[in-house]
Design an enzyme around this catalytic site. Sequence first.
Site, PDB file in Angstrom:
ATOM      1  CG  HIS A  12     -38.835 -41.924 -85.343  1.00  0.00           C
ATOM      2  ND1 HIS A  12     -39.815 -41.024 -84.969  1.00  0.00           N
ATOM      3  CD2 HIS A  12     -37.907 -41.186 -85.982  1.00  0.00           C
ATOM      4  CE1 HIS A  12     -39.493 -39.818 -85.369  1.00  0.00           C
ATOM      5  NE2 HIS A  12     -38.326 -39.875 -85.981  1.00  0.00           N
ATOM      6  CG  HIS A  14     -36.442 -39.595 -90.743  1.00  0.00           C
ATOM      7  ND1 HIS A  14     -37.501 -38.766 -91.079  1.00  0.00           N
ATOM      8  CD2 HIS A  14     -36.362 -39.562 -89.390  1.00  0.00           C
ATOM      9  CE1 HIS A  14     -38.006 -38.244 -89.978  1.00  0.00           C
ATOM     10  NE2 HIS A  14     -37.342 -38.712 -88.940  1.00  0.00           N
ATOM     11  CG  HIS A 192     -40.802 -35.775 -86.347  1.00  0.00           C
ATOM     12  ND1 HIS A 192     -41.275 -36.725 -87.200  1.00  0.00           N
ATOM     13  CD2 HIS A 192     -39.467 -36.012 -86.213  1.00  0.00           C
ATOM     14  CE1 HIS A 192     -40.268 -37.501 -87.583  1.00  0.00           C
ATOM     15  NE2 HIS A 192     -39.159 -37.091 -86.997  1.00  0.00           N
ATOM     16  CD  GLU A 195     -36.362 -33.758 -83.290  1.00  0.00           C
ATOM     17  OE1 GLU A 195     -37.181 -33.468 -84.182  1.00  0.00           O
ATOM     18  OE2 GLU A 195     -35.258 -34.303 -83.535  1.00  0.00           O
ATOM     19  CG  ASP A 273     -34.579 -39.189 -85.764  1.00  0.00           C
ATOM     20  OD1 ASP A 273     -35.555 -39.322 -86.506  1.00  0.00           O
ATOM     21  OD2 ASP A 273     -34.295 -38.110 -85.195  1.00  0.00           O
ATOM     22  CG  ASP A 274     -32.419 -38.903 -89.415  1.00  0.00           C
ATOM     23  OD1 ASP A 274     -33.089 -39.102 -90.440  1.00  0.00           O
ATOM     24  OD2 ASP A 274     -32.814 -38.206 -88.455  1.00  0.00           O
TER      25      ASP A 274
HETATM   26  N1  ADE Z   1     -36.151 -35.495 -90.524  1.00  0.00           N
HETATM   27  C1  ADE Z   1     -35.152 -36.353 -90.375  1.00  0.00           C
HETATM   28  N2  ADE Z   1     -34.757 -36.407 -89.086  1.00  0.00           N
HETATM   29  C2  ADE Z   1     -35.550 -35.551 -88.407  1.00  0.00           C
HETATM   30  C3  ADE Z   1     -35.657 -35.159 -87.049  1.00  0.00           C
HETATM   31  N3  ADE Z   1     -34.859 -35.667 -86.112  1.00  0.00           N
HETATM   32  N4  ADE Z   1     -36.587 -34.254 -86.727  1.00  0.00           N
HETATM   33  C4  ADE Z   1     -37.381 -33.743 -87.666  1.00  0.00           C
HETATM   34  N5  ADE Z   1     -37.328 -34.083 -88.955  1.00  0.00           N
HETATM   35  C5  ADE Z   1     -36.425 -34.981 -89.327  1.00  0.00           C
HETATM   36 ZN    ZN Z   2     -37.383 -38.275 -86.940  1.00  0.00          ZN
END
Ligand code: ADE
Ligand code: ZN
Length: 331
Positions: A12, A14, A192, A195, A273-274
Amino acid sequence: MTFTDLPKVELHLHHEGAAPPGFIRQLAHEKRVDLSGIFRPDGSYDFRDFAHFLSVYETACTVLQGPEDFRRLTLAILEESAAHGVVYSETFLSPDFCGGGDLAAWRDYLAAIQDASAEAEAKHGITLRGVVTCVRHFGPELAKKAALCAAETAGDWIVGFGMGGNETVGQQGDYAWSFDCAREAGLRLTTHAGEFGGPESVRDAVRVLGVERVGHGVRSMEDADLIRELADCGTVLEVCPGSNVVLGLFPDFASHPIAKLRDAGLRVTVSTDDPPFFHTTMSREYEMLNRAFGWDATDFAQLNDTALAAAFCDDTTRARVQKRLESKEHE
Ligand code: ADE
Ligand code: ZN
């Protein structure tokens, strides 16, 4: 134990969210775009909450303007991931940020990304596969364009379809057409859920969209019936603990439900994630899990096994990555 050296499988990530702030600043400089508003004085990304994070993310994306930018970005991401021991990664790519949903443009972006992926595999021994994602708050019509791009380019590199974005907008079911389209093209599915949406969003993800993996899914912890349903279905959670802590879902790693979810019999995996947005890396995620729950090399090997079994790649690739994992686990 050094967490950097342990081999890792990440499901996961992005693609744009993995762009280091320095990389985005450099592109802004080259293109003479003023992005100063999205950075803190120390150079990191500046955001207050989830909605603001999404807005800063999209602003950063404005300087990613063509296939060449994505080629450079892909090389930067894979060099960093490989430095943290990642041997296999699945990245979320949005046609919305790669040509605005136009199929011919998307093909050009994808060719550049795949080129960089092959170059990084040869150089760093990391395998990348793509999961096309629609962006929930861009709405169902743009999601259809993303799904059509995904369907047209489905194969041994684009292996899945999913949805990110603001989970508080609309319902999972509003995007059913896109998920059906992707499924019919042979793509595997994730979205997703759980969350910023509650357990009902996870239930919809599984029952209405028919996904086999859920991005995050951590709020499933609030519903014992759902936990049983997910365990029975073998649904895999792409858990991103550091992301959840920074975005305020849990105050710290020790309060994060990943260990309880695992103990409840769910198939959990760990991702970033990011990563630059959340000041994390796969090594840091492992280190924090070790500190919070005492997880060790055996637990991490089990996480990798779960992740690799749930990876959307073909079985030949899976077997190749399995060999790489095993040789590094025993180094
Ligand atoms: N896009 C990038 N990171 C995200 C996240 N944590 N939740 C939803 N969309 C995203
Ligand atoms: Zn994500």
